[in-house]
Design a protein around this motif. Sequence first.
Motif, PDB file in Angstrom:
ATOM      1  N   VAL A 171       0.807  -1.122  -0.158  1.00  0.00           N
ATOM      2  CA  VAL A 171      -0.064   0.025  -0.094  1.00  0.00           C
ATOM      3  C   VAL A 171       0.816   1.281  -0.048  1.00  0.00           C
ATOM      4  CG1 VAL A 171      -1.785   1.406   1.399  1.00  0.00           C
ATOM      5  CG2 VAL A 171      -1.938  -1.099   1.250  1.00  0.00           C
ATOM      6  N   LYS A 172       1.808   1.377   0.742  1.00  0.00           N
ATOM      7  CA  LYS A 172       2.985   2.298   0.934  1.00  0.00           C
ATOM      8  C   LYS A 172       3.542   2.678  -0.574  1.00  0.00           C
ATOM      9  CE  LYS A 172       3.929   2.122   5.680  1.00  0.00           C
ATOM     10  NZ  LYS A 172       4.776   1.700   6.652  1.00  0.00           N
TER      11      LYS A 172
ATOM     12  N   VAL B 264      -7.449  -4.809   6.888  1.00  0.00           N
ATOM     13  CA  VAL B 264      -7.035  -4.238   7.768  1.00  0.00           C
ATOM     14  C   VAL B 264      -5.951  -3.161   6.998  1.00  0.00           C
ATOM     15  CG1 VAL B 264      -5.067  -3.912   9.501  1.00  0.00           C
ATOM     16  CG2 VAL B 264      -6.451  -5.510   9.875  1.00  0.00           C
ATOM     17  N   ALA B 265      -5.368  -3.562   5.869  1.00  0.00           N
ATOM     18  CA  ALA B 265      -4.614  -2.616   5.300  1.00  0.00           C
ATOM     19  C   ALA B 265      -5.624  -1.863   4.184  1.00  0.00           C
ATOM     20  CB  ALA B 265      -3.658  -3.465   4.089  1.00  0.00           C
ATOM     21  N   ALA B 266      -6.704  -2.224   3.945  1.00  0.00           N
ATOM     22  CA  ALA B 266      -7.657  -1.196   3.317  1.00  0.00           C
ATOM     23  C   ALA B 266      -8.291  -0.030   4.157  1.00  0.00           C
ATOM     24  CB  ALA B 266      -8.810  -2.229   2.827  1.00  0.00           C
ATOM     25  N   GLU B 267      -8.580  -0.731   5.576  1.00  0.00           N
ATOM     26  CA  GLU B 267      -9.088   0.345   6.458  1.00  0.00           C
ATOM     27  C   GLU B 267      -7.912   1.377   6.687  1.00  0.00           C
ATOM     28  OE1 GLU B 267     -10.073  -2.176   9.697  1.00  0.00           O
ATOM     29  OE2 GLU B 267     -11.810  -3.061   8.721  1.00  0.00           O
TER      30      GLU B 267
ATOM     31  N   SER C 224      -6.388   7.144   5.910  1.00  0.00           N
ATOM     32  CA  SER C 224      -4.806   8.049   5.709  1.00  0.00           C
ATOM     33  C   SER C 224      -4.902   8.710   4.368  1.00  0.00           C
ATOM     34  CB  SER C 224      -3.612   7.214   5.892  1.00  0.00           C
ATOM     35  OG  SER C 224      -3.644   6.248   4.936  1.00  0.00           O
ATOM     36  N   GLY C 225      -6.276   8.476   3.720  1.00  0.00           N
ATOM     37  CA  GLY C 225      -6.427   8.926   2.419  1.00  0.00           C
ATOM     38  C   GLY C 225      -5.313   8.475   1.217  1.00  0.00           C
ATOM     39  N   GLY C 226      -5.024   7.029   1.458  1.00  0.00           N
ATOM     40  CA  GLY C 226      -4.164   6.296   0.575  1.00  0.00           C
ATOM     41  C   GLY C 226      -4.931   5.718  -0.449  1.00  0.00           C
ATOM     42  N   PRO C 227      -4.528   4.674  -1.448  1.00  0.00           N
ATOM     43  CA  PRO C 227      -5.270   4.028  -2.248  1.00  0.00           C
ATOM     44  C   PRO C 227      -6.239   3.346  -1.984  1.00  0.00           C
ATOM     45  CG  PRO C 227      -2.832   3.692  -2.277  1.00  0.00           C
ATOM     46  CD  PRO C 227      -3.101   4.325  -1.102  1.00  0.00           C
ATOM     47  N   ARG C 228      -7.445   3.165  -2.811  1.00  0.00           N
ATOM     48  CA  ARG C 228      -8.437   2.167  -2.318  1.00  0.00           C
ATOM     49  C   ARG C 228      -7.960   0.838  -2.439  1.00  0.00           C
ATOM     50  NH1 ARG C 228     -14.016   1.824  -6.257  1.00  0.00           N
ATOM     51  NH2 ARG C 228     -14.991   0.207  -4.993  1.00  0.00           N
ATOM     52  N   VAL C 229      -8.283   0.044  -1.629  1.00  0.00           N
ATOM     53  CA  VAL C 229      -7.482  -1.285  -1.375  1.00  0.00           C
ATOM     54  C   VAL C 229      -8.495  -2.456  -1.788  1.00  0.00           C
ATOM     55  CG1 VAL C 229      -6.380  -2.981  -0.141  1.00  0.00           C
ATOM     56  CG2 VAL C 229      -5.606  -0.437  -0.194  1.00  0.00           C
TER      57      VAL C 229
END
Length: 268
Positions: A19-20, A68-71, A76-81
């Motif tokens: 994700v990062k 968990v990574a999606a949430e 944090s305003g990151g990618p849609r997982v």
Amino acid sequence: MHVHTWRCRHGHGTAAEYVKAAARRGISVLGFAEHLPLPEELLTRDPQAVSYAMPGAELPEYLAEVRVAAESSAASGGPRVLLGLEVDLHPGNEEHVRQMLSGIEVDFVLGSVHYIDGWAFDDPDRQDGYERWSTDALWERYFADLIAAVRSGLADVIAHADLVKKFCRLPARDPFELYAAFAEAAADAGAAVEVSTAGLRKPCAEIYPSEALLRMLHDRGVPVTIGSDAHAPSEVGHAYEQAVEALRRVGYRSAVIVAGRRMEEVSL
């Protein structure tokens, strides 16, 4: 729409690390597609297969890790997982896949063919198997199995559709008829087909699928996803721009993502 973590046993990196990496790369949608555990019968017959997919006991852990990574990414305003699985749809494995998917909620399922008569033909350490086939016969068999896979209805997307070209074993005859039959089957099934930049990192040095096949898919209205088949965070989004260029050359103006087992169109 196609990345693998360390859990596949031939990749590296955790869901959080992917994700990062996607965020740094400017990717807005990231789909995890870990290999569905293989059946015990296959693992017993082919001990090398333990390195092809996560063990069955880890499936719940994988599903939880990606959720968990999606949430966390959403907060944090990151990618849609998106949570997905890549399933092996070689003949005889369909019922195993059907049973494993039963009761599991995922966003998408990638279908692929890695085995022909028990031989993992895309494993670089098992290329001796090519000596047992004429290349024309191998391509005919591979596409027959791929057509059966798309017709099974188990997959939303067919991954790396012409994987059989990976080691540059190309047929003597024009594969036009094989491509056309697969494109028709995908259109009839309402499935999408992946445009994968992974081929650029392999001996064939070409996107999956070839431009000739991609053009047939476009002409038949088959939707496409874009994927890197990343096996390390550093490969996320690999050659994305080349995938978009290939799509535009044959006439595509949009791709799709699959969320909740439904396609969502995204402009290129």
